[in-house]
Design a protein around this motif. Structure first.
Motif, mmCIF file in Angstrom:
data_model
loop_
_atom_site.group_PDB
_atom_site.id
_atom_site.type_symbol
_atom_site.label_atom_id
_atom_site.label_comp_id
_atom_site.label_asym_id
_atom_site.label_seq_id
_atom_site.Cartn_x
_atom_site.Cartn_y
_atom_site.Cartn_z
ATOM 1 N N GLU A 1 2.545 1.773 -3.414
ATOM 2 C CA GLU A 1 1.635 2.327 -4.415
ATOM 3 C C GLU A 1 1.456 3.828 -4.218
ATOM 4 N N ARG B 1 -1.192 0.161 -13.500
ATOM 5 C CA ARG B 1 -1.766 0.739 -14.717
ATOM 6 C C ARG B 1 -1.038 2.004 -15.162
ATOM 7 N N ASP B 2 -0.120 2.471 -14.347
ATOM 8 C CA ASP B 2 0.635 3.690 -14.647
ATOM 9 C C ASP B 2 1.730 3.375 -15.662
ATOM 10 N N LYS C 1 2.887 6.423 -7.019
ATOM 11 C CA LYS C 1 2.021 7.352 -7.741
ATOM 12 C C LYS C 1 2.473 8.796 -7.549
ATOM 13 N N THR D 1 -2.954 -1.947 -7.823
ATOM 14 C CA THR D 1 -3.719 -1.855 -9.071
ATOM 15 C C THR D 1 -3.523 -0.519 -9.774
ATOM 16 N N GLU D 2 -3.521 0.574 -9.025
ATOM 17 C CA GLU D 2 -3.358 1.893 -9.636
ATOM 18 C C GLU D 2 -1.965 2.046 -10.230
ATOM 19 N N LEU D 3 -0.963 1.638 -9.471
ATOM 20 C CA LEU D 3 0.414 1.792 -9.943
ATOM 21 C C LEU D 3 0.698 0.882 -11.134
ATOM 22 N N THR E 1 0.834 -1.203 0.000
ATOM 23 C CA THR E 1 0.000 0.000 0.000
ATOM 24 C C THR E 1 0.867 1.251 0.000
#
Length: 365
Positions: A152, A193-194, A156, A189-191, A149
């Motif tokens: 990420e 997709r970066d 970001k 998940t967010e990272l 966590t």
């Protein structure tokens, strides 16, 4: 595992100069002492290989033991290299897969690729005044402390500032499939997709040595791909942490909330973002200070020598275990040791004697 256990572990790795910062529990950053190291002279080419594809490379050891590359092999390495240095994530992933292989010929191809990447990176560092372009950070802590966590959130933030961030997660392997168990990529998940980030689990495949070698080489490939921040996440505090500490420029310990003591003065929350920017500011200050003093570069050079000897030890042990004379004596000596008939030291001496005697006889012939 409580802080009373964690602190002595990192204390053994640290020098008297320490930097203390927070976490989503609390973070403890420590500077690792740079051992002494001497430079080695590079040779300009790869004897025995097709020179037009690797011209101008600087290497620290000859690759004359590798037979000449076939046209398909040349095309593969050229494709991986060109894709890697142009920033293609697919080429980086495929290159890391190549260095993780246990296939003898593919391992040789991986070494050729790594030398090309090292030469490219060395040229970039030369243009940067001899200073490394990437900052390597090891992150550790007990399971459930919030490492993924935190990575990420920090990742970001860094990509938003224009950095390229790679995450190498050292992950225990399944005994049946050999794949990663923790699934760290699914926790970011967010990272993931970066497009300015790259996340790669590094399954141990049952051996610590294999993981640390491929992780170390994956770091080189990530830096060759233009990633200026490399985060190496480990599962918890143990032997792998000592290995990872010899790969990175800074080692960070994450302690869950209510852990630690008065040495951790500052908190970071991945949920609210509290303290994240301040934490990274302290890490950047550490980075800048060690670059200015030369300790950063000294440690990098020392790590090369440390890893050379680590790989020598790993390969010598494997060669010893696979030697016919040792395999012939090993079962009965293990049985006698377990029954208490002979001491482990005597058994080791007998195995070494069988190994050296057989090796001497073979060489004399």
């Amino acid at each position: 595992m409580g802080p009373s256990v964690l602190f002595p572990l990192l204390h053994r790795l640290s020098s008297p100069l320490r930097t203390v910062t927070p976490t989503w529990g609390r973070w403890l950053l420590r500077q690792l002492p740079p051992p002494s190291c001497t430079r080695t002279r590079c040779t300009p080419s790869f004897p025995g290989l097709n020179s037009q594809h690797i011209r101008g490379m600087c290497v620290e050891s000859t690759l004359s033991h590798i037979k000449e590359l076939s046209p398909p092999e040349q095309r593969l390495l050229n494709k991986l290299y060109e894709g890697l240095i142009s920033g293609q994530r697919a080429s980086l992933a495929e290159s890391i897969t190549l260095v993780e292989t246990q296939h003898p010929r593919k391992k040789e191809l991986a070494q050729v690729l790594l030398q090309r990447v090292l030469a490219h990176r060395k040229e970039q560092e030369k243009q940067n005044g001899g200073k490394p372009l990437a900052f390597r950070v090891g992150l550790s802590g007990p399971p459930g402390a919030g490492k993924s966590t935190f990575i990420e959130v920090v990742g970001k933030m860094l990509t938003g500032q224009g950095h390229k961030v790679s995450v190498l997660a050292v992950d225990p392997s399944s005994c049946t499939t050999g794949g990663s168990l923790m699934g760290d990529k699914t926790r970011m998940t967010e990272l993931s997709r970066d497009m300015s980030a790259f996340i790669r689990p590094s399954p141990t495949s049952g051996t610590l040595g294999g993981v640390t070698r491929t992780t170390n080489e994956a770091i080189v490939l990530c830096e060759g791909g233009g990633y200026d921040i490399v985060l190496v996440e480990t599962v918890g505090v143990g032997q792998s942490e000592f290995a990872v500490a010899d790969m990175v420029d800074m080692f960070v310990l994450l302690i869950p909330p209510a852990g630690g003591d008065e040495l951790q003065v500052v908190r970071v929350s991945s949920q609210t973002g509290e303290g994240v920017a301040e934490l990274w500011g302290k890490m950047e200050a550490f980075h800048s200070a060690t670059l200015s003093s030369g300790d950063f570069q000294d440690r990098r050079r020392a790590q090369h020598k440390v890893w050379m000897w680590s790989l020598i030890q790993e390969n010598v042990l494997r060669h010893f275990q696979e030697h016919p004379a040792v395999r012939g004596e090993l079962p009965q000596l293990e049985d006698r040791v377990t029954r208490g008939a002979i001491s482990p030291g005597l058994a080791a001496d007998l195995l070494l004697k069988a190994f050296t005697s057989s090796s001497s006889s073979s060489s004399s012939q």
